[in-house]
Design a protein around this motif. Structure first.
Motif, PDB file in Angstrom:
ATOM      1  N   LEU A 122       4.522 -32.077 -14.008  1.00 27.79           N
ATOM      2  CA  LEU A 122       5.251 -31.130 -14.861  1.00 27.79           C
ATOM      3  C   LEU A 122       6.750 -31.187 -14.601  1.00 27.79           C
ATOM      4  O   LEU A 122       7.552 -31.027 -15.527  1.00 27.79           O
ATOM      5  CB  LEU A 122       4.731 -29.706 -14.627  1.00 27.79           C
ATOM      6  CG  LEU A 122       3.529 -29.264 -15.462  1.00 27.79           C
ATOM      7  CD1 LEU A 122       3.123 -27.852 -15.078  1.00 27.79           C
ATOM      8  CD2 LEU A 122       3.834 -29.352 -16.947  1.00 27.79           C
ATOM      9  N   ARG A 149       9.642 -31.612 -17.353  1.00 22.89           N
ATOM     10  CA  ARG A 149      10.759 -30.657 -17.476  1.00 22.89           C
ATOM     11  C   ARG A 149      12.096 -31.386 -17.448  1.00 22.89           C
ATOM     12  O   ARG A 149      13.027 -31.022 -18.188  1.00 22.89           O
ATOM     13  CB  ARG A 149      10.703 -29.636 -16.338  1.00 22.89           C
ATOM     14  CG  ARG A 149       9.584 -28.607 -16.469  1.00 22.89           C
ATOM     15  CD  ARG A 149       9.803 -27.457 -15.492  1.00 22.89           C
ATOM     16  NE  ARG A 149       8.692 -26.523 -15.549  1.00 22.89           N
ATOM     17  CZ  ARG A 149       7.666 -26.509 -14.698  1.00 22.89           C
ATOM     18  NH1 ARG A 149       7.622 -27.425 -13.723  1.00 22.89           N
ATOM     19  NH2 ARG A 149       6.699 -25.623 -14.809  1.00 22.89           N
ATOM     20  N   TYR A 203      -2.399 -30.339 -17.786  1.00 19.96           N
ATOM     21  CA  TYR A 203      -1.266 -29.539 -18.240  1.00 19.96           C
ATOM     22  C   TYR A 203      -0.728 -30.000 -19.596  1.00 19.96           C
ATOM     23  O   TYR A 203       0.415 -29.695 -19.936  1.00 19.96           O
ATOM     24  CB  TYR A 203      -0.140 -29.582 -17.194  1.00 19.96           C
ATOM     25  CG  TYR A 203      -0.547 -28.972 -15.873  1.00 19.96           C
ATOM     26  CD1 TYR A 203      -0.845 -27.617 -15.776  1.00 19.96           C
ATOM     27  CD2 TYR A 203      -0.650 -29.761 -14.728  1.00 19.96           C
ATOM     28  CE1 TYR A 203      -1.230 -27.055 -14.562  1.00 19.96           C
ATOM     29  CE2 TYR A 203      -1.038 -29.213 -13.512  1.00 19.96           C
ATOM     30  CZ  TYR A 203      -1.324 -27.858 -13.438  1.00 19.96           C
ATOM     31  OH  TYR A 203      -1.712 -27.310 -12.249  1.00 19.96           O
ATOM     32  N   GLU A 256       0.264 -27.118 -21.774  1.00 23.74           N
ATOM     33  CA  GLU A 256       1.476 -26.499 -21.237  1.00 23.74           C
ATOM     34  C   GLU A 256       2.704 -27.323 -21.615  1.00 23.74           C
ATOM     35  O   GLU A 256       3.768 -26.764 -21.939  1.00 23.74           O
ATOM     36  CB  GLU A 256       1.361 -26.371 -19.719  1.00 23.74           C
ATOM     37  CG  GLU A 256       2.604 -25.866 -19.010  1.00 23.74           C
ATOM     38  CD  GLU A 256       2.997 -24.442 -19.373  1.00 23.74           C
ATOM     39  OE1 GLU A 256       4.113 -24.034 -19.011  1.00 23.74           O
ATOM     40  OE2 GLU A 256       2.199 -23.743 -20.043  1.00 23.74           O
ATOM     41  N   ARG A 316       3.513 -26.498 -25.149  1.00 21.91           N
ATOM     42  CA  ARG A 316       4.146 -25.180 -25.221  1.00 21.91           C
ATOM     43  C   ARG A 316       5.621 -25.262 -24.830  1.00 21.91           C
ATOM     44  O   ARG A 316       6.492 -24.710 -25.513  1.00 21.91           O
ATOM     45  CB  ARG A 316       3.420 -24.196 -24.300  1.00 21.91           C
ATOM     46  CG  ARG A 316       3.984 -22.759 -24.372  1.00 21.91           C
ATOM     47  CD  ARG A 316       3.522 -21.912 -23.215  1.00 21.91           C
ATOM     48  NE  ARG A 316       4.025 -22.388 -21.932  1.00 21.91           N
ATOM     49  CZ  ARG A 316       5.284 -22.200 -21.508  1.00 21.91           C
ATOM     50  NH1 ARG A 316       6.160 -21.540 -22.265  1.00 21.91           N
ATOM     51  NH2 ARG A 316       5.662 -22.668 -20.333  1.00 21.91           N
ATOM     52  N   MET A 317       5.910 -25.952 -23.736  1.00 26.25           N
ATOM     53  CA  MET A 317       7.286 -26.083 -23.267  1.00 26.25           C
ATOM     54  C   MET A 317       8.166 -26.758 -24.317  1.00 26.25           C
ATOM     55  O   MET A 317       9.287 -26.322 -24.587  1.00 26.25           O
ATOM     56  CB  MET A 317       7.312 -26.881 -21.962  1.00 26.25           C
ATOM     57  CG  MET A 317       6.675 -26.166 -20.783  1.00 26.25           C
ATOM     58  SD  MET A 317       6.285 -27.297 -19.402  1.00 26.25           S
ATOM     59  CE  MET A 317       7.904 -27.986 -19.059  1.00 26.25           C
ATOM     60  N   LYS A 377      -5.701 -23.564 -29.747  1.00 29.00           N
ATOM     61  CA  LYS A 377      -4.428 -23.514 -29.027  1.00 29.00           C
ATOM     62  C   LYS A 377      -3.387 -24.408 -29.691  1.00 29.00           C
ATOM     63  O   LYS A 377      -2.203 -24.039 -29.780  1.00 29.00           O
ATOM     64  CB  LYS A 377      -4.651 -23.945 -27.574  1.00 29.00           C
ATOM     65  CG  LYS A 377      -3.464 -23.707 -26.661  1.00 29.00           C
ATOM     66  CD  LYS A 377      -3.208 -22.241 -26.434  1.00 29.00           C
ATOM     67  CE  LYS A 377      -2.133 -22.008 -25.387  1.00 29.00           C
ATOM     68  NZ  LYS A 377      -1.834 -20.576 -25.202  1.00 29.00           N
ATOM     69  N   LEU A 422       0.061 -22.971 -30.979  1.00 31.42           N
ATOM     70  CA  LEU A 422       1.321 -23.511 -30.458  1.00 31.42           C
ATOM     71  C   LEU A 422       2.169 -24.157 -31.539  1.00 31.42           C
ATOM     72  O   LEU A 422       3.321 -24.514 -31.299  1.00 31.42           O
ATOM     73  CB  LEU A 422       1.039 -24.537 -29.364  1.00 31.42           C
ATOM     74  CG  LEU A 422       0.502 -24.003 -28.034  1.00 31.42           C
ATOM     75  CD1 LEU A 422       0.079 -25.154 -27.129  1.00 31.42           C
ATOM     76  CD2 LEU A 422       1.550 -23.142 -27.337  1.00 31.42           C
TER      77      LEU A 422
END
Length: 418
Positions: free
Chosen positions: A83, A87, A115, A118, A121-122, A146, A150
């Protein structure tokens, strides 16, 4: 219908583009833009500085073992992107005036990464257009709901057959009924969320099909099936033959071998025409890759000696954070060029765990490489394929060094990625 726009010619004879067109092409003052004659006018390319798509391989692990997959012929370490690495990618791209598309896909199944949702989503919360490609098996009810919640923009599903028998023959599994159940449920989840019709809302559905002798007869049915499921786009690719069995399955040997004579062939202007049992036999030779063609005034068979990844303004990031100019160069692998085995060595321009992604993208050497790829001044290995230099992508007889792309089947329009 798209709004018609006109460029202006100023008093010095310079062409001034409409602001909307300049924005769409990501053209900024001082950029160098390639212009190519097309017979009736010119094609205007985006500048090489425009980053429009980032392929992110979140994992190279997969829940299938398909006969067509390049994973069968590599010796790679398996893993998933951390992750923190993801990022850093998003953080680097925040500095761009125009956010590129984030495309989650590579040589594994993205939804097998714990993930993956996730990451979507980010990226969505940061304002990116996000696409994902999957084999569809892991699109369980909560996962697909989901993806709708999203607002995933585009979902590509690999579908190489419309019948269980044809699908099993390629994908080596009997999962087609499950995948179709998953996609039908996704269609209803979109309807329940957005209403209107099966084509309303997101994610928009795309279907990716790998064409071979054993399944090309099913292509029409796959398109019909995908359309019923709400697909708005289809991507059809030839198979990349990495063993002799697949070499016997490919559909492009003649087109590849005769393409070198295309520039000496007469230009054939074709009208729109019904494709049926009467016209197909007569058109078979005309429409193959050896001829220069115009169909209803538009040129076809021209996407040769052209890197599709450079044309898309894209780069590719492997699951360990290493950055490559394209998906094919993420891993060392072997495949057949004509009937001769060729080794393609992996090639990287940086690592996002060590260097800011935009610093990598704007680096002088990487810009120089993209210019070389756009000009495509490589030896014609696809057509010649007669010396030892054609056995690898390390150097060629024009004096180029790695990566040498004269033997790249993507650059000849034979292999395609969504």
């Amino acid at each position: 219908m798209p709004k018609i726009q006109y460029a202006q010619v100023d008093q010095n004879g310079n062409i001034v583009l409409p602001p909307q067109i300049a924005r769409e092409l990501r053209i900024s003052p001082g950029d160098e833009v390639r212009i190519e004659p097309n017979g009736h006018g010119v094609n205007l390319r985006s500048p090489l500085t425009a980053l429009k798509r980032v392929y992110v391989e979140v994992t190279n692990r997969c829940n299938l073992n398909c006969a067509t997959c390049m994973r069968n012929v590599w010796d790679a370490n398996y893993g998933g992107m951390e992750l923190g690495t993801f990022r850093r990618i998003l953080s680097s791209l925040e500095k761009m005036p125009h956010k590129p598309e984030i495309f989650l896909g590579g040589y594994g199944e993205p939804l097998s990464h714990p993930y993956c949702l996730e990451m979507i989503r980010m990226a969505k919360e940061a304002g990116y257009f996000v696409s994902l490609i999957t084999n569809g098996i892991l699109l369980t009810e909560p996962v697909s709901q989901k993806l709708v919640d999203l607002r995933l923009d585009k979902l590509w599903v690999s579908l190489d057959g419309a019948s269980p028998e044809c699908y099993m023959d390629v994908r080596l599994g009997d999962s087609l009924p499950l995948i179709l159940e998953n996609l039908n449920r996704l269609r209803m989840q979109k309807y329940n969320t957005f209403g209107f019709s099966t084509w309303a809302g997101v994610p928009k559905l795309g279907i990716a099909f790998v064409a071979m002798r054993r399944n090309i007869h099913d292509l029409t049915e796959v398109i019909k099936l995908g359309t019923r499921l709400g697909a708005v786009e289809f991507s059809v690719s030839n198979v990349l033959a990495h063993n002799t069995e697949l070499l016997n399955e490919n559909l492009y040997l003649r087109s590849m071998n005769l393409a070198s004579s295309a520039q000496m062939s007469p230009l054939i202007h074709m009208p729109a025409m019904d494709i049926n049992e009467k016209t197909v036999p007569a058109l078979a030779d005309v429409l193959n890759g050896m001829n220069r063609l115009e169909l209803s005034g538009g040129a076809i068979n021209q996407n040769r000696d052209q890197c599709p990844f450079v044309e898309r303004g894209s780069l590719s990031i492997r699951q360990d954070g290493r950055v490559s100019p394209c998906l094919p160069l993420l891993y060392t692998h072997e495949h057949y060029l004509d009937t001769r085995k060729r080794s393609s060595k992996e090639y990287f321009v940086g690592d996002v765990n060590q260097t800011d992604l935009l610093e990598i993208w704007n680096g002088a050497e990487y810009l120089k490489l993209r210019k070389r790829l756009q000009d495509f001044d490589f030896s014609p290995c696809v057509f010649c394929n007669s010396c030892e230099l054609a056995n690898e992508n390390i150097e060629d007889c024009f004096g180029n060094v790695q990566p040498t792309c004269g033997g790249c089947l993507w650059a000849q329009g034979l292999i395609r990625c969504p």
